[in-house]
Design an enzyme around this catalytic site. Structure first.
Site, mmCIF file in Angstrom:
data_model
loop_
_atom_site.group_PDB
_atom_site.id
_atom_site.type_symbol
_atom_site.label_atom_id
_atom_site.label_comp_id
_atom_site.label_asym_id
_atom_site.label_seq_id
_atom_site.Cartn_x
_atom_site.Cartn_y
_atom_site.Cartn_z
ATOM 1 N N GLU A 1 -20.642 21.821 -12.961
ATOM 2 C CA GLU A 1 -21.914 22.185 -12.338
ATOM 3 C C GLU A 1 -22.451 23.488 -12.900
ATOM 4 O O GLU A 1 -23.650 23.618 -13.146
ATOM 5 C CB GLU A 1 -21.692 22.357 -10.839
ATOM 6 C CG GLU A 1 -22.255 21.251 -9.992
ATOM 7 C CD GLU A 1 -22.128 21.607 -8.549
ATOM 8 O OE1 GLU A 1 -22.960 22.370 -8.069
ATOM 9 O OE2 GLU A 1 -21.170 21.151 -7.902
ATOM 10 N N ASN B 1 -13.944 -4.689 -32.299
ATOM 11 C CA ASN B 1 -13.983 -5.421 -33.541
ATOM 12 C C ASN B 1 -15.316 -5.232 -34.255
ATOM 13 O O ASN B 1 -15.376 -4.967 -35.448
ATOM 14 C CB ASN B 1 -13.820 -6.904 -33.222
ATOM 15 C CG ASN B 1 -12.704 -7.502 -34.016
ATOM 16 O OD1 ASN B 1 -12.331 -6.946 -35.031
ATOM 17 N ND2 ASN B 1 -12.192 -8.598 -33.559
ATOM 18 N N HIS C 1 -22.768 17.258 -8.105
ATOM 19 C CA HIS C 1 -22.728 18.044 -6.883
ATOM 20 C C HIS C 1 -22.188 17.211 -5.718
ATOM 21 O O HIS C 1 -21.345 17.660 -4.953
ATOM 22 C CB HIS C 1 -24.128 18.567 -6.564
ATOM 23 C CG HIS C 1 -24.143 19.585 -5.479
ATOM 24 N ND1 HIS C 1 -23.729 20.878 -5.674
ATOM 25 C CD2 HIS C 1 -24.493 19.485 -4.178
ATOM 26 C CE1 HIS C 1 -23.819 21.544 -4.547
ATOM 27 N NE2 HIS C 1 -24.285 20.722 -3.614
#
Lengths: 690, 153
Positions: free
Chosen positions: A68, A425, A46
């Site tokens: 939202e 990795n 918001h």
């Protein structure tokens, strides 16, 4: 109003919010039922929306707005989080991130996010793709609200179907009430009232009761049977005040059956009376991955917000200015101390000494201001590991410890890429596939530990996985095959030495190099990067138990210990980290091999270079001396002796660059300011070793 | 009517030169310079200007004029052009004047042996004073120096 002055603040804060959104989403994924996390996410989103709208970045604001909408349903228990929603929200975050990046780069923050927006809207409408286990979700959710719902749906469906057959119009009406409307329930009632006059509302979402109690969010949809056509109904409703938008769609047999299915899902989710946790059906329906995470995810730190931040943001350049001013002060202090010792006035001496102590403390504080917790690098890793694990179909738990450990800003900026590489990795090659793990009697979830800690004057960052480990024999074979070492050399390698071969240039043991990484490919780059930061990286591995990459880093890059040397009237600084030893050689010990001057050093011959010749120092030539002071420096395994005139001593020096006009000077890596205010150049030992 | 600009006036030999005042950070007296090896001969080295290391150019050397001994009058003018901070060693600097842009003429082909490309123009002040306006971007342009050296070499 000129917004540019707020731009950097906006960018900083947006990045903060995006980071916290990412973290919270990860937390929510581990604990999908924790509505308090949703609240945090909602607040962050918001704020972000508000900021973006204020700054005029419409695309950013509208995408956040769609997010939202979804989050609002979730926090009001109208929507249950599931894999598809998580993925879409994460995708939205990525899009937001790239928008903010664009803005940072001077762009408008525009991006084509229509695909994401339509997914988000679909979620709000209650449509979830069948592939994401929606069918199971629907039945599970429907079961929680009781059989009545399903039979009602069948009933409604047949009513609507019949109406169609009898030639009535069946409309799907979507009404949006204006956001500034004070009494939305009343408005909604007026819409219903109006509709009832010329037809029949069969079903509405949210339910009529919920609408009456204002349990809806400025919009509702309904099925409506009437004789009038869609456009007329639309016009009628729009005539009411405070109505934002109306869409009425006439349905036929086919679209009706399709809609009915979605509706059933939507209505089920809309019922707040059904607490999802109590549903026995929801557990099997929940995606396996999140269920697995739930067990160990509980301990995952979740930023719950609320605690006000006790920090301020300072431009790093201002800190540099502060440092510069400070070194000025130190120079004056030295002068004052000199003068005081000449004047021999007790009070003056005392004051100067006190000032010396205070400025010493001040220097410490200024240095500490440049320290940043490694958290700023680490915080993007959980998300990265999550995505990686998902794409590799592995289960991985990333455990981060010591994120509060502080490092100099300059190191932080540089260390990100090597760490990303090592982590990839570990995830790709370190941790085995689920089948392999189960086969070797491990739990299906691999653990990657990422820890940072202080030790002496260094910070260590370790990346440890509990995977299959590295087999030294395999590395030796591969190294021989690639011509990095010979068969004879290999025989002399210990297991530990063999594993370090991973960092040799052009090395890879991966049988199949995946698109994520090939173990060994690029590890030499990681190593050279870390070495260039004045650090080191080693790897330990126990076959079957896992691998540990340990990265050692200096606390700061801007201050190093150096040996100051004198050549004629000039002073130079040599970084202590590359000095092997200092000594004196007699001219008779210097030999000439192929025209190169060499000296004997620990049973081998190393070249002797004259710094005064290399730097063309005008007022010194050591060839007239009988003995020569030498500094032996190292780059990797290779050594070279540098001839100097005199040693001045060891000192901590502040590294400064030579300015933009002189970006690179051969053999010089920077400059420093000595206690007397003079500039001394810092020798780059790497320049002498090719 | 073109606007007035403020110009810092300095001397190299008998010539008077001008730099727009906005580009000048400070004017310093001569200070110890640390030689930087392996650069162009006209780069005299670096100085410590209040904690910042700044390279210093001998402007005579840059323009190929015979370098002169430093005197009491010698100054280092610190300029900031394209985010590059550089000091110029000049024979003296002691004037700030207002100049109308209209009074600056395009440079003649050769002025006092300095290549015309380093000049923005020549301004006439009063009856017999000529002020040579420097094009700092060109003066600090290094790519052309590299070319020159390779030609000579």
């Amino acid at each position: 109003m000129d917004m540019n002055q707020y731009l950097s603040m906006f960018i900083d804060e947006s990045n903060d919010h995006l980071q916290s959104l990412n973290e919270s989403m990860m937390g929510l994924e581990a604990n999908p039922e924790d509505i308090s996390i949703v609240q945090v996410i909602f607040r962050s989103a918001h704020t972000l929306k508000g900021m973006a709208a204020t700054m005029g970045f419409e695309d950013l604001a509208s995408l956040t707005h769609q997010m939202e909408n979804v989050l609002d349903l979730v926090r009001n228990n109208k929507l249950r989080m599931q894999d598809f929603i998580f993925d879409t929200l994460f995708k939205s975050l990525d899009a937001l991130e790239s928008m903010v990046e664009d803005i940072t780069g001077g762009g408008e923050g525009k991006a084509d996010v229509s695909a994401i927006v339509s997914s988000l809207q679909a979620i709000v409408r209650g449509e979830v793709p069948a592939a994401a286990g929606a069918a199971a979700e629907v039945t599970a959710a429907a079961a929680t609200t009781g059989d009545a719902q399903i039979s009602l749906d069948e009933f409604q469906y047949s009513v609507l179907e019949q109406s169609l057959q009898e030639g009535h119009q069946v409309l799907y009406v979507d009404v949006a009430i204006r956001k500034d409307c004070q009494l939305k329930a009343v408005r909604a009632y007026m819409v219903f009232d109006l509709l009832e006059r010329s037809g029949e509302v069969v079903k509405s979402f949210p339910s009529v009761q919920d609408i009456e109690q204002e349990k809806f969010d400025y919009g509702f949809s309904l099925y409506y049977i009437t004789q009038k056509d869609a456009s007329e109904i639309q016009r009628m409703i729009l005539n009411l005040s405070e109505i934002d938008k109306v869409t009425a769609v006439a349905l036929d047999q086919e679209s009706l059956s399709q809609m009915a299915q979605e509706m059933s899902a939507a209505t089920a989710e809309a019922s707040p009376a059904a607490p999802v946790q109590e549903s026995p059906a929801s557990a099997p329906a929940a995606p396996a991955a999140s269920a697995a995470k739930e067990e160990n995810g509980k301990s995952a730190p979740v930023r719950t917000g609320g605690a006000p931040s006790r920090t301020i943001r300072v431009d790093i350049e201002r800190l540099d200015v502060l440092m510069n001013l400070f070194s000025e002060l130190l120079i004056d202090r030295v002068r004052l101390e000199q003068l005081a010792s000449e004047v021999q006035n007790g009070d003056l001496t005392e004051t100067v000494e006190h000032m010396g102590r205070v400025s010493g403390d001040l220097q410490n504080i200024v240095m500490k201001l440049r320290m940043v917790p490694v958290d700023t690098v680490f915080n993007r890793f959980p998300r990265m590991v999550r995505d990686l694990a998902k794409s590799l179909d592995k289960k991985i738990d990333l455990v981060v410890t010591g994120a509060e450990t502080e490092l100099d800003r300059t190191v932080i900026d540089e260390i990100g890429d090597p760490l990303v590489h090592l982590l990839r990795n570990a995830v790709d090659h370190g941790v085995e596939s689920i089948q392999d793990r189960l086969a070797s009697g491990k739990s299906d979830t691999g653990t990657v530990n990422l820890r940072a800690f202080h030790s002496g004057n260094h910070v260590f960052i370790e990346i440890e996985d509990d995977g299959a480990g590295i087999k030294p024999q395999k590395i030796l074979q591969s190294a021989i095959k690639k011509g990095i070492i010979t068969q004879e050399q290999a025989a002399a390698y210990s297991d530990d030495e063999a594993i370090q071969l991973l960092f040799a240039p052009g090395f890879s043991t991966a049988e199949v190099i995946s698109d994520v990484s090939g173990r060994g490919v690029g590890l030499d780059v990681v190593k050279s990067k870390i070495t260039s930061l004045g650090g080191n990286v080693v790897v330990y591995s126990t076959p079957g138990k896992g691998t540990n990459f340990s990265v050692q880093l200096p606390l700061t890059l801007s201050i190093i210990a150096a040996m100051l040397v004198k050549i004629g009237s000039e002073k130079y600084a040599i970084p202590l980290s590359s000095i092997v030893e200092t000594g004196i050689v007699k001219n008779t010990q210097i030999r000439t091999i192929h025209g190169n001057r060499m000296i004997e050093f620990r049973n081998s011959h190393i070249p002797l270079l004259s710094l005064s010749k290399f730097y063309a120092v005008p007022d010194f030539d050591e060839s007239t001396e009988e003995e020569t002071e030498i500094v032996v420096v190292r780059k990797g395994e290779r050594l070279v002796a540098l001839a100097v005139q005199d040693f001045i001593g060891q000192n901590d020096i502040v590294i400064k660059n030579l300015g933009k006009y002189l970006p690179e000077v051969q053999g010089i890596s920077g400059a420093t300011i000595l206690g007397d205010g003079q500039v001394a150049l810092i020798i780059d030992p790497n320049a002498f070793i090719k | 009517m073109a606007e007035d600009i403020k110009v810092i006036v300095f001397k190299l030999g008998s010539e008077e030169y001008g730099i727009e005042v906005e580009k000048v950070q400070t004017i310093e007296r001569m200070m110890p310079i640390t030689r930087v090896p392996k650069t162009y001969s006209f780069i005299k080295g670096v100085i410590n200007l209040r904690g910042v290391v700044i390279p210093v150019i001998d402007l005579r050397g840059r323009f190929g004029i015979q370098e002169a001994e430093h005197t009491d009058q010698t100054r280092i003018i610190i300029v900031n052009v394209n985010e590059m901070e550089v000091g110029f060693i000049v024979d003296s600097a002691n004037d700030v004047i207002d100049l109308n842009r209209d009074s600056i003429d395009t440079p003649p082909d050769v002025v006092g042996g300095i290549k015309a490309k380093y000049l923005d123009g020549v301004a006439k002040i009063g009856e017999d004073r000529l002020l040579i306006m420097l094009n700092l971007t060109e003066v600090l342009n290094k790519s052309e120096i590299v070319q020159l050296e390779s030609l000579e070499g």
